[in-house]
Each structure stands twice: as C-alpha cells, then as structure tokens.
Design a protein around this motif. Structure first.
Motif, short mmCIF file in Angstrom:
data_model
loop_
_atom_site.label_atom_id
_atom_site.label_comp_id
_atom_site.label_asym_id
_atom_site.label_seq_id
_atom_site.Cartn_x
_atom_site.Cartn_y
_atom_site.Cartn_z
N MET A 1 -12.42 -39.95 -27.61
CA MET A 1 -13.95 -40.16 -28.19
C MET A 1 -15.16 -39.94 -27.78
N ASP A 2 -16.27 -39.72 -28.01
CA ASP A 2 -17.41 -38.89 -27.83
C ASP A 2 -18.44 -40.21 -27.36
N ALA A 3 -18.98 -39.46 -26.37
CA ALA A 3 -20.22 -41.17 -25.57
C ALA A 3 -20.47 -41.77 -26.44
N THR A 4 -21.22 -41.48 -28.02
CA THR A 4 -21.60 -42.94 -28.75
C THR A 4 -20.30 -43.06 -29.42
N SER A 5 -19.71 -42.08 -30.22
CA SER A 5 -17.98 -43.56 -29.94
C SER A 5 -17.93 -44.62 -29.29
N PHE A 6 -17.32 -44.33 -28.10
CA PHE A 6 -17.25 -45.07 -27.27
C PHE A 6 -17.98 -46.95 -27.42
N ALA A 7 -19.00 -46.17 -27.30
CA ALA A 7 -20.80 -47.04 -27.51
C ALA A 7 -20.34 -47.82 -28.12
N ARG A 8 -20.25 -47.71 -29.45
CA ARG A 8 -20.00 -48.71 -30.36
C ARG A 8 -19.02 -49.58 -30.75
N CYS A 9 -17.91 -48.54 -29.62
CA CYS A 9 -16.32 -49.16 -30.23
C CYS A 9 -16.93 -50.50 -29.10
N VAL A 10 -17.26 -50.57 -27.44
CA VAL A 10 -17.83 -51.38 -26.83
C VAL A 10 -18.66 -52.15 -27.84
N GLN A 11 -19.39 -52.08 -28.03
CA GLN A 11 -20.14 -52.72 -28.63
C GLN A 11 -20.01 -53.91 -30.00
N ARG A 12 -18.55 -53.11 -30.55
CA ARG A 12 -17.78 -54.17 -31.33
C ARG A 12 -17.28 -55.10 -31.31
N GLY A 13 -16.73 -54.27 -29.78
CA GLY A 13 -15.13 -55.09 -29.48
C GLY A 13 -14.15 -54.74 -30.11
N ASP A 14 -14.08 -53.03 -30.40
CA ASP A 14 -13.14 -52.89 -30.83
C ASP A 14 -11.33 -52.52 -30.07
N LEU A 15 -11.01 -53.31 -29.78
CA LEU A 15 -10.15 -53.56 -28.89
C LEU A 15 -8.63 -52.21 -29.61
N SER A 16 -8.55 -52.22 -30.72
CA SER A 16 -8.08 -51.28 -31.10
C SER A 16 -7.70 -49.94 -30.86
N SER A 17 -9.05 -49.46 -30.64
CA SER A 17 -9.65 -48.16 -31.04
C SER A 17 -9.00 -47.92 -29.75
N LEU A 18 -8.99 -48.57 -28.43
CA LEU A 18 -9.04 -48.14 -27.10
C LEU A 18 -7.61 -48.38 -26.65
N VAL A 19 -6.80 -49.10 -27.24
CA VAL A 19 -5.33 -49.48 -26.86
C VAL A 19 -4.81 -48.10 -27.72
N ALA A 20 -5.26 -47.41 -28.79
CA ALA A 20 -4.02 -47.02 -29.48
C ALA A 20 -4.62 -45.23 -28.12
N LEU A 21 -5.14 -45.45 -27.43
CA LEU A 21 -5.62 -43.76 -26.49
C LEU A 21 -4.40 -43.94 -25.66
N PRO A 22 -3.90 -42.95 -24.90
CA PRO A 22 -2.79 -43.31 -24.31
C PRO A 22 -2.76 -42.90 -22.88
N GLY A 23 -1.98 -44.70 -22.46
CA GLY A 23 -2.73 -44.86 -21.08
C GLY A 23 -3.44 -46.14 -20.77
N VAL A 24 -3.94 -46.41 -21.93
CA VAL A 24 -5.36 -48.10 -22.04
C VAL A 24 -4.21 -49.02 -22.69
N GLY A 25 -3.97 -49.82 -22.00
CA GLY A 25 -3.65 -51.00 -22.14
C GLY A 25 -3.43 -51.90 -22.67
N LYS A 26 -3.37 -53.20 -23.31
CA LYS A 26 -4.31 -54.14 -23.73
C LYS A 26 -5.15 -54.11 -22.44
N LYS A 27 -4.87 -54.88 -21.12
CA LYS A 27 -5.45 -55.49 -19.89
C LYS A 27 -6.37 -54.68 -19.85
N THR A 28 -6.57 -52.88 -19.75
CA THR A 28 -7.85 -52.45 -19.10
C THR A 28 -8.24 -52.12 -20.69
N ALA A 29 -8.29 -52.68 -21.92
CA ALA A 29 -8.96 -51.63 -22.83
C ALA A 29 -9.79 -53.35 -22.90
N GLU A 30 -9.67 -54.19 -22.55
CA GLU A 30 -10.14 -55.59 -22.64
C GLU A 30 -11.49 -55.76 -21.09
#
Length: 205
Positions: free
Chosen positions: A93-122
């Motif tokens: 995801m680009d910088a804009t998408s990541f910022a919006r992901c953080v703003q929404r608290g979108d945990l599932s989109s981060l966990v979908a990335l390889p290497g990003v576990g739930k704790k890291t996403a949180e």
C-alpha cells in the motif's frame, strides 16, 4: 549519507534495481509503489534514498516520492519493523493508503501483508497514529504522478519475474504462484502490472 541519486536505469528485478550514475552502478531496493513509476530500462531516473548500515550488510533503498521515504523512515522506528518489512508494507500500500488504514484502525488490511502479524499490526496502529497526523490532508493535496511506462518483457518472463518479486517480499512460493496465476490474462503484458494486481488481490482477500 547518500540522500538522492540520478542516473540511468539499467536493470530491474523486483525489488532490486541498478542505476548507473556516471559509470558507477548503484544497487537499490525499492518498494513496488516506486517500481510501478520507474521508466523503461535506459531511461533517466531520480530517486530519494535511505542508506541502512548493519553489522553484516549495507543497503540502499530508493523512493520516487518523499512521502514514501518519510513513511519508510517512520516505520523502521517501530519496534519489530526493520527495513525489509517496511519495504513490504510500502509495496502492499502507498503512503496515503497506509495513513488511511491507520486512521480507520484497519487491522485486517495490515495483517494481510506478509510478515505482519497481529501484534505488529496493533503496534503499528498505535505508534503511527500520532506520527501521521496531518499527513492525509497534505497527501490529498499532492496527487501522485501517473506511473511511468514499464519495460516490455516476454510472456514467460513476466510470470517468473512477478512470482520472484512476491517471494522476495515475503510471500510463500505457492502463494505467489497462485496469486499471479489468478490475475494473469491476455491484457497483462509486463511483470509490474502482474505484481500490482497480485498484491491487490492478496491484500484485499
């Protein structure tokens, strides 16, 4: 410190590229958000860089946009996030998408990335929230440029290149193969587009 380079793009094998600067070849790793905007081989490119030094390696990372480099530098300050994982996040995801992901608290989109576990996403959601205040307005005001033309490759090569790039980003070979096969059709004539589609399908799955 190397902050920027300008030269001729002579090789790209995602996520690695080689830029010739006055006869000196600089090897860089770039996120897919940057790769999609690179010119064809032989074209001139200017990249903002981040130079990382470890005990066992020295690596130069390249970015088309200051926003992506800035986010990369913020990400590697988060506990448990090194340069490789930061590059993977920026490839998904680009910088804009990541910022919006953080703003929404979108945990599932981060966990979908390889290497990003739930704790890291949180941890990312918590630690990056304050750091990204004001980013959305600035990024919306500065619309990204359209991606540059991609080099043409042979059909057989585009699949191998796309699968190799996804594996390099942390996906398992079987996952990469399935994702590329699912989005490969006659309308896709280069590996960059295959990678883009495969990443989108896996992150949104």
């Amino acid at each position: 410190m190397i902050g920027r380079i300008r030269g001729t793009l002579v090789h790209k094998q995602p996520p690695d590229i080689l830029v010739d600067v006055a006869g000196v070849g600089y090897e860089l790793q770039v996120p897919m958000t940057t790769l999609f905007q690179l010119p064809a081989l032989g074209g001139e490119v200017t990249l903002l860089t981040h130079f990382a030094v470890r005990e066992d390696a020295q690596q130069l990372y390249g970015f088309i946009d200051e926003r992506d480099r800035g986010l990369f530098r913020q990400l590697i300050k988060v506990s448990g996030v090194g340069p490789k994982l930061a590059l993977t996040i920026l490839s998904g995801m680009d910088a804009t998408s990541f910022a919006r992901c953080v703003q929404r608290g979108d945990l599932s989109s981060l966990v979908a990335l390889p290497g990003v576990g739930k704790k890291t996403a949180e941890r990312l959601l918590v630690e990056m929230r304050d750091k990204l205040k004001g980013w959305l307005e600035e990024m919306d005001a500065r619309a990204p440029e359209l991606p540059g033309a991609a080099a043409q490759v042979r059909p057989a090569d585009k699949v191998a290149d796309a699968e190799g790039a996804l594996v390099a980003l942390g996906y398992k070979p079987a996952e990469a193969s399935r994702a590329v096969a699912a989005v490969n059709d006659d309308g896709v004539d280069n590996s960059e587009e295959l990678i883009r589609r495969a990443l989108k399908s896996m992150v949104s799955a």
